[in-house]
Design an enzyme around this catalytic site. Structure first.
Site, PDB file in Angstrom:
ATOM      1  N   GLU A 140      45.255  39.953  33.106  1.00  0.00           N
ATOM      2  CA  GLU A 140      43.960  40.602  33.262  1.00  0.00           C
ATOM      3  C   GLU A 140      43.347  40.928  31.905  1.00  0.00           C
ATOM      4  OE1 GLU A 140      42.489  43.410  36.739  1.00  0.00           O
ATOM      5  OE2 GLU A 140      43.916  44.413  35.423  1.00  0.00           O
ATOM      6  N   GLY A 168      41.365  42.287  42.898  1.00  0.00           N
ATOM      7  CA  GLY A 168      40.429  41.756  43.875  1.00  0.00           C
ATOM      8  C   GLY A 168      39.499  40.713  43.298  1.00  0.00           C
ATOM      9  N   SER A 169      38.918  40.998  42.128  1.00  0.00           N
ATOM     10  CA  SER A 169      37.977  40.030  41.551  1.00  0.00           C
ATOM     11  C   SER A 169      38.697  38.763  41.104  1.00  0.00           C
ATOM     12  CB  SER A 169      37.206  40.658  40.387  1.00  0.00           C
ATOM     13  OG  SER A 169      38.061  40.994  39.319  1.00  0.00           O
ATOM     14  N   ASN A 191      38.130  50.183  32.257  1.00  0.00           N
ATOM     15  CA  ASN A 191      39.533  49.803  32.110  1.00  0.00           C
ATOM     16  C   ASN A 191      40.306  50.953  31.473  1.00  0.00           C
ATOM     17  OD1 ASN A 191      39.647  47.043  33.074  1.00  0.00           O
ATOM     18  ND2 ASN A 191      38.394  46.505  31.288  1.00  0.00           N
ATOM     19  N   ASN A 241      39.633  36.904  32.171  1.00  0.00           N
ATOM     20  CA  ASN A 241      40.795  37.016  33.036  1.00  0.00           C
ATOM     21  C   ASN A 241      41.415  35.626  33.157  1.00  0.00           C
ATOM     22  OD1 ASN A 241      40.501  39.865  34.091  1.00  0.00           O
ATOM     23  ND2 ASN A 241      38.518  39.023  34.705  1.00  0.00           N
ATOM     24  N   CYS A 250      35.120  45.523  39.964  1.00  0.00           N
ATOM     25  CA  CYS A 250      36.545  45.678  40.277  1.00  0.00           C
ATOM     26  C   CYS A 250      36.675  45.646  41.793  1.00  0.00           C
ATOM     27  CB  CYS A 250      37.088  46.986  39.713  1.00  0.00           C
ATOM     28  SG  CYS A 250      38.806  47.299  40.178  1.00  0.00           S
TER      29      CYS A 250
END
Length: 276
Positions: A201, A211-212, A64, A183, A73
């Site tokens: 996030e 995406g996740s 990150n 998240n 990710c």
């Protein structure tokens, strides 16, 4: 020697790829944080390091922008797959992450599709601080939790308009129920094949997409019986598609685009370097 990097985005979710193949991995928490600074560095939501791998085309390591490590990710995985497939003139490729081996391919429409692995639902896999049913957590609104290699907490909301994500997200992210933080998703179901998703996030704030998180939100909606097995996930920056038949692995498909490429000078790869 200087390292090459490629900056890309997936529906506005920006990331950089650092190519450390055939060399020692120089990225540390301090260096990731320095490069992630949007004022003095390159700036990104996530950084993916491309590393040599014996049983896959490449191994990926993720960071990150605050210097913390993450296990998965979806956006950067798609970006790495796109870059490597172009490099090798191939339509499919296999990547290794902490989620295991992920098969990636370019679809006939040009999207990048990634097998994101199997979602996890046991309270210890999220993880939660104590045993609870993950389909209805003991929090106001009874959100749903799952893990896609990182923790996801999903709220289903009738109307997202006017929702103050910046005020709500941090408190939920850091709730004691989530020892590794989480998240946070806020989802409005448009119909059984289409959701609107806004995200807080973990360690990152409000992204244009993830995406996740798209996978986690769709999976949790399918678990609750709100969605069919193929879901368009509309984020602030654009849409991706998530497919999950209720068991087995999740498939994520969406666009990625290059922004620019460059090199990181040796001076910025030293432990006590001054910012760019």
């Amino acid at each position: 020697m200087p390292l090459s990097f490629h900056k890309m985005h997936a529906n506005g979710d920006d990331f950089i790829l650092v190519d450390a193949r055939h060399s020692a991995n120089p990225i540390t928490s301090a260096i990731a944080q320095r490069l992630g600074d949007r004022h003095r560095g390159i700036g990104f939501n996530q950084l993916a390091v491309l590393l040599d791998c014996a049983d896959a085309d490449v191994r990926l390591e993720f960071w990150n922008a605050d210097g913390s490590v993450l296990d998965v990710c979806g956006s950067a995985t798609r970006g790495a797959a796109d870059r490597l497939m172009r490099e090798a003139s191939r339509k499919s490729i296999t990547l290794r992450t902490t989620r295991g081996l992920l098969n990636c391919e370019r679809t006939s429409s040009g999207l990048i599709s990634v097998d994101m692995g199997e979602p996890l639902f046991h309270w210890m896999d999220i993880p939660l601080a104590e045993e609870h049913e993950t389909l209805a957590l003991p929090l106001p609104g009874n959100p749903v939790a799952c893990s896609m290699g990182n923790p996801h907490c999903t709220y289903f909301i009738d109307d997202l308009s006017g929702l103050d994500i910046a005020a709500l997200g941090p408190a939920i992210e850091s709730n004691p129920l989530f020892p590794r933080k989480t998240n946070v998703h806020f989802v409005q179901v448009i119909d059984r094949q289409h959701i609107r998703l806004r995200i807080w996030e973990r360690n990152g704030g409000i992204p244009l997409g993830s995406g996740s998180c798209a996978c986690g939100a769709a999976v949790n909606g399918i678990r609750k019986g709100l969605l069919d097995h193929n879901v368009e996930v509309e984020c602030d920056g654009g849409s991706v598609h998530v497919q999950w038949n209720g068991k087995g692995n999740v498939t994520l498909s969406g666009p990625v685009e290059p922004i620019y490429s460059g090199t990181i000078p040796d001076s910025q790869l030293k432990p006590n370097a001054t910012p760019l």
